[in-house]
Design a protein around this motif. Structure first.
Motif: not given
Length: 260
Positions: A68-73
């Motif tokens: 999720g964190v990578i996708a959000l970035l």
């Protein structure tokens, strides 16, 4: 009492609430708000299948949540950049070790304010488009570098010549910092907020985008209607009088009724 709240817990909650509020302000009215709502729905669905002990679906959704964190970035890279710009420039962190600039309130000289008001009054009467950025705590030098550096005294005549329709410097913004014209023909970030009325053109969108990304105050004169608009903190007031503009330039916002 089922739980105990310490001061650190309260501070933690307030900090998270502040961050979420700033993120909401950045994505409100843009296409990103729909993406944000989709991700939130996806996260709620994952919590639901976990609560229902649906192990297979929970594992599948968990793999996506783990990234999720990578996708959000990736998805919100523009909004993340705007958020970091807001923290760095809007809250004046670049001057944290410059105590004189950090604690001094930016002010505009009377003669500079009078020159801007007279020029904008002329622009309104002649329906000449104008875009004037007034630096506050941030020096805005990175935006000034997109145009032509002038570092000249602010006069009514110079502003009128810059925004004359046949002038090579008229297409863009003038940045005024430390009571001098820092640069002309500057490129500003354009707001993608869908809530901006269609009657406002590209100059107004650039002004709103600039005020949302920095602490600058911006004056816009419409080429179509001759209306003067004042913009600050992502908000704006249209059809202001020269007298109101003079008050706003002197940081008197008692009559600033926000239009969103």
């Amino acid at each position: 009492m089922f739980f105990h709240l310490s001061l650190s817990d309260i501070a933690d909650i307030l900090l998270v609430a502040f961050i979420f509020y700033q993120v909401y302000k950045l994505v409100k009215g843009t296409v990103a708000i729909n993406i944000f709502a989709g991700i939130f729905t996806f996260y709620v669905a994952w919590l639901l299948v976990k609560a229902l002990n649906m192990e297979l679906m929970s594992d599948i959704l968990g793999q996506f949540i783990g990234m999720g964190v990578i996708a959000l970035l990736i998805v919100f890279q523009q909004e993340v950049r705007r958020f970091l710009l807001l923290i760095g420039s809007k809250y004046n962190l670049q001057n944290i070790f410059n105590f004189e600039r950090l604690f001094s309130k930016p002010s505009i000289k009377d003669e500079v304010a009078e020159a801007i008001v007279r020029a904008c009054d002329y622009f309104a009467k002649t329906k000449t488009g104008a875009l004037i950025v007034l630096s506050q705590n941030s020096e805005l030098f990175n935006y000034a570098q997109t145009g032509v550096l002038l570092r000249s005294i602010v006069t009514e005549e110079l502003l009128e010549n810059i925004f004359f329709k046949n002038s090579p410097l008229h297409d863009g913004a003038v940045i005024i910092a430390d009571n001098k014209i820092l640069a002309a023909r500057c490129i500003l970030p354009v707001s993608d907020n869908n809530n901006i009325p269609g009657s406002l053109g590209l100059r107004h969108r650039a002004a709103i985008g600039m005020s949302a990304a920095t602490d600058a105050h911006i004056v816009v004169v419409s080429e179509e209607t001759g209306n003067i608009t004042f913009v600050k903190d992502g908000h704006f007031k249209v059809r202001i009088t020269p007298q109101e503009l003079n008050s706003f330039l002197h940081n008197d916002f008692t009559g600033f009724v926000v239009n969103k």
